[in-house]
Design an enzyme around this catalytic site. Structure first.
Site, PDB file in Angstrom:
ATOM      1  N   CYS A 119       0.815  -1.223   0.000  1.00  0.00           N
ATOM      2  CA  CYS A 119       0.000   0.000   0.000  1.00  0.00           C
ATOM      3  C   CYS A 119       0.848   1.272   0.000  1.00  0.00           C
ATOM      4  O   CYS A 119       0.358   2.338  -0.365  1.00  0.00           O
ATOM      5  CB  CYS A 119      -0.942   0.000   1.198  1.00  0.00           C
ATOM      6  SG  CYS A 119      -2.159  -1.318   1.101  1.00  0.00           S
ATOM      7  N   HIS A 256      -3.120   7.495   2.087  1.00  0.00           N
ATOM      8  CA  HIS A 256      -3.568   6.201   1.560  1.00  0.00           C
ATOM      9  C   HIS A 256      -4.973   5.932   2.082  1.00  0.00           C
ATOM     10  O   HIS A 256      -5.277   6.218   3.240  1.00  0.00           O
ATOM     11  CB  HIS A 256      -2.598   5.107   2.025  1.00  0.00           C
ATOM     12  CG  HIS A 256      -3.109   3.723   1.762  1.00  0.00           C
ATOM     13  ND1 HIS A 256      -3.603   3.342   0.537  1.00  0.00           N
ATOM     14  CD2 HIS A 256      -3.217   2.642   2.577  1.00  0.00           C
ATOM     15  CE1 HIS A 256      -3.993   2.081   0.605  1.00  0.00           C
ATOM     16  NE2 HIS A 256      -3.768   1.642   1.827  1.00  0.00           N
ATOM     17  N   ASN A 286     -10.133   0.198  -0.607  1.00  0.00           N
ATOM     18  CA  ASN A 286      -8.670   0.242  -0.513  1.00  0.00           C
ATOM     19  C   ASN A 286      -8.098  -0.320  -1.820  1.00  0.00           C
ATOM     20  O   ASN A 286      -8.208  -1.514  -2.089  1.00  0.00           O
ATOM     21  CB  ASN A 286      -8.225  -0.599   0.691  1.00  0.00           C
ATOM     22  CG  ASN A 286      -6.720  -0.575   0.898  1.00  0.00           C
ATOM     23  OD1 ASN A 286      -5.964  -0.126   0.040  1.00  0.00           O
ATOM     24  ND2 ASN A 286      -6.284  -1.077   2.044  1.00  0.00           N
TER      25      ASN A 286
HETATM   26  O1  UT7 Z   1      -3.977  -0.821   3.338  1.00  0.00           O
HETATM   27  C1  UT7 Z   1      -3.137  -1.613   4.108  1.00  0.00           C
HETATM   28  C2  UT7 Z   1      -3.383  -1.421   5.521  1.00  0.00           C
HETATM   29  N1  UT7 Z   1      -4.612  -2.030   5.942  1.00  0.00           N
HETATM   30  C3  UT7 Z   1      -5.344  -1.388   6.819  1.00  0.00           C
HETATM   31  O2  UT7 Z   1      -5.035  -0.281   7.147  1.00  0.00           O
HETATM   32  C4  UT7 Z   1      -6.505  -2.073   7.451  1.00  0.00           C
HETATM   33  C5  UT7 Z   1      -6.454  -1.819   8.917  1.00  0.00           C
HETATM   34  N2  UT7 Z   1      -7.518  -2.432   9.675  1.00  0.00           N
HETATM   35  C6  UT7 Z   1      -8.827  -2.055   9.566  1.00  0.00           C
HETATM   36  O3  UT7 Z   1      -9.172  -1.207   8.757  1.00  0.00           O
HETATM   37  C7  UT7 Z   1      -9.823  -2.666  10.527  1.00  0.00           C
HETATM   38  O4  UT7 Z   1      -9.129  -3.409  11.497  1.00  0.00           O
HETATM   39  C8  UT7 Z   1     -10.867  -3.562   9.833  1.00  0.00           C
HETATM   40  C9  UT7 Z   1     -11.814  -2.700   9.032  1.00  0.00           C
HETATM   41  C10 UT7 Z   1     -10.166  -4.569   8.937  1.00  0.00           C
HETATM   42  C11 UT7 Z   1     -11.695  -4.307  10.875  1.00  0.00           C
HETATM   43  O5  UT7 Z   1     -12.265  -3.408  11.791  1.00  0.00           O
HETATM   44  P1  UT7 Z   1     -12.157  -3.691  13.356  1.00  0.00           P
HETATM   45  O6  UT7 Z   1     -12.922  -2.629  14.023  1.00  0.00           O
HETATM   46  O7  UT7 Z   1     -10.692  -3.818  13.685  1.00  0.00           O
HETATM   47  O8  UT7 Z   1     -12.943  -5.070  13.495  1.00  0.00           O
HETATM   48  P2  UT7 Z   1     -12.418  -6.483  14.028  1.00  0.00           P
HETATM   49  O9  UT7 Z   1     -11.443  -7.076  13.075  1.00  0.00           O
HETATM   50  O10 UT7 Z   1     -11.996  -6.304  15.425  1.00  0.00           O
HETATM   51  O11 UT7 Z   1     -13.758  -7.333  13.952  1.00  0.00           O
HETATM   52  C12 UT7 Z   1     -14.883  -7.033  14.763  1.00  0.00           C
HETATM   53  C13 UT7 Z   1     -16.003  -8.009  14.482  1.00  0.00           C
HETATM   54  C14 UT7 Z   1     -15.576  -9.473  14.537  1.00  0.00           C
HETATM   55  O12 UT7 Z   1     -16.581 -10.196  15.186  1.00  0.00           O
HETATM   56  P3  UT7 Z   1     -16.420 -10.662  16.716  1.00  0.00           P
HETATM   57  O13 UT7 Z   1     -15.180 -11.534  16.739  1.00  0.00           O
HETATM   58  O14 UT7 Z   1     -16.252  -9.400  17.497  1.00  0.00           O
HETATM   59  O15 UT7 Z   1     -17.680 -11.396  16.980  1.00  0.00           O
HETATM   60  C15 UT7 Z   1     -15.521  -9.900  13.088  1.00  0.00           C
HETATM   61  O16 UT7 Z   1     -15.770 -11.254  12.909  1.00  0.00           O
HETATM   62  O17 UT7 Z   1     -16.538  -7.806  13.159  1.00  0.00           O
HETATM   63  C16 UT7 Z   1     -16.628  -9.078  12.494  1.00  0.00           C
HETATM   64  N3  UT7 Z   1     -16.439  -8.854  11.051  1.00  0.00           N
HETATM   65  C17 UT7 Z   1     -17.443  -8.578  10.209  1.00  0.00           C
HETATM   66  N4  UT7 Z   1     -18.768  -8.456  10.378  1.00  0.00           N
HETATM   67  C18 UT7 Z   1     -19.511  -8.165   9.307  1.00  0.00           C
HETATM   68  C19 UT7 Z   1     -15.273  -8.845  10.360  1.00  0.00           C
HETATM   69  N5  UT7 Z   1     -15.524  -8.586   9.060  1.00  0.00           N
HETATM   70  C20 UT7 Z   1     -16.846  -8.419   8.936  1.00  0.00           C
HETATM   71  C21 UT7 Z   1     -17.690  -8.109   7.858  1.00  0.00           C
HETATM   72  N6  UT7 Z   1     -19.012  -7.995   8.090  1.00  0.00           N
HETATM   73  N7  UT7 Z   1     -17.223  -7.908   6.590  1.00  0.00           N
END
Ligand code: UT7
Length: 329
Positions: A119, A256, A286
């Site tokens: 990225c 980004h 992204n």
């Molecule tokens: O470009 C390169 C760099 N990449 C990034 O900068 C990405 C950085 N990370 C992020 O943007 C965020 O961490 C995410 C958007 C990927 C995820 O957001 P988060 O607030 O960190 O969520 P999480 O991974 O902690 O997941 C929370 C919950 C989980 O459920 P439980 O375990 O709390 O029951 C996931 O299973 O959300 C669930 N979940 C979803 N639910 C509905 C994960 N993906 C989805 C989805 N739809 N697509």
């Protein structure tokens, strides 16, 4: 900033972009998997993404963006003696996408190569082109970020596939004489960093040497998120320090586009007013190395970024890699 009389600077002559026609909305994804528009918008700010057709590849997107940048600059392909394509999704393991763009544009001189910093690739490519141009070895460079991340997705994995999109953006840089002053146009500084110890947090689980396959993207999103804001704030502060500038001097902040929450938290930490932040993540998702030049092209085309404006770009991604560049547009 320390001035260097009669030095060379890499000046932006033009910018262009290309997005595949096919748009996939959050509602489309919701109908295919266990996710929701509400979750995606709340956690990321993404509402839709563009996805390449089967007939489109990274090099076809990159070529369209390069043609748009040439047209914007009023230059012909024959004026280009350097092409750098930042990508992690090349058409083939080799040859480089850059050489395919070179052939498509019928350029027969100079050098063309790809650069891979995920990225952060576009920031790394701008910094690299700047070093070629300011050394005097090359005159005009097409710096392109182009990706088809949809091809790296495991479409069964809702934690990654809702985040990414396809697209390409290109900037045409020219080496021009400069008095080395802060108000002179061109790339003023670039700050690049990498730390390979973070590999497991964001990687693709295949490749020619390890598995002989393309593989799928894997990410520990929360871990990446935890590091992102601090890392980008560090390199932006370093760019300010290197040039004697501050957040107040910026006209535009073009980060980004991975996640709206990361963008907002970074701008807030750096004291950058929200109206100076260019945001496209809601419509593009992204697009990895393509996200910054896509955002630059949009803000340039709609008249926000104007000649003489001070523009900060920054990115962080797989590796980890991260970096910033400050450009007098
Ligand atoms: O470009 C390169 C760099 N990449 C990034 O900068 C990405 C950085 N990370 C992020 O943007 C965020 O961490 C995410 C958007 C990927 C995820 O957001 P988060 O607030 O960190 O969520 P999480 O991974 O902690 O997941 C929370 C919950 C989980 O459920 P439980 O375990 O709390 O029951 C996931 O299973 O959300 C669930 N979940 C979803 N639910 C509905 C994960 N993906 C989805 C989805 N739809 N697509």
């Amino acid at each position: 900033m320390p001035s260097r009389q009669n030095s060379l600077r890499s000046v932006v002559l033009g910018v262009g972009s290309y997005l595949p026609e096919q748009i996939v909305t959050n509602a489309d994804l919701q109908s295919r998997m266990d996710t929701s528009d509400e979750w995606i918008v709340q956690r990321t700010g993404i509402r839709q993404r563009h996805i390449a057709e089967k007939s489109e590849t990274t090099s076809t997107l990159a070529t369209r963006a390069a043609e748009a940048a040439l047209a914007d600059a009023g230059r012909s392909a024959a004026d280009i003696d350097l092409i750098i394509v930042a990508t992690s999704t090349p058409d083939y393991t080799f040859p480089a996408v850059a050489t395919q763009v070179q052939a498509a544009l019928d350029i027969r001189s100079g050098a063309a190569f790809d650069l891979q910093a995920v990225c952060s690739g576009f920031v790394f490519a701008i910094a690299t082109a700047d070093k070629f141009l300011t050394s005097g070895s090359n005159k005009r460079a097409l710096v392109i970020g182009a990706e088809t991340f949809s091809r790296l997705m495991n479409w069964e994995d809702r934690t990654t596939c809702v985040l990414f999109g396809d697209g390409a953006g290109a900037v045409l840089l020219e080496a021009q004489q400069s008095n080395g002053e802060l108000h002179d146009r061109g790339v003023l500084t670039s700050q690049l960093r990498s730390d390979g110890r973070h590999r497991e947090k964001l990687y693709v689980d295949g490749g020619p040497s390890a598995t002989g396959t393309v593989g799928h993207l894997r990410m520990h999103g929360r871990e990446v998120f935890r590091h992102a804001v601090g890392m980008v704030a560090d390199v932006v502060e370093e760019a300010f320090a290197a040039t004697g500038t501050s957040a107040d001097d910026l006209d535009w902040f073009v980060p980004h586009q991975a996640n709206r929450r990361i963008i907002d938290a970074s701008a807030e930490k750096l004291g950058i007013a929200s109206q100076k932040v260019v945001v496209t993540v809601d419509r593009h998702g992204n697009t990895s190395a393509a996200s910054i030049p896509l955002a630059l092209a949009e803000a340039h085309a709609d008249g926000r970024i104007k000649k003489g404006d001070l523009v900060m770009i920054e990115a962080m991604g797989g590796g980890f890699t991260w970096g910033s560049a400050l450009i007098r547009w």
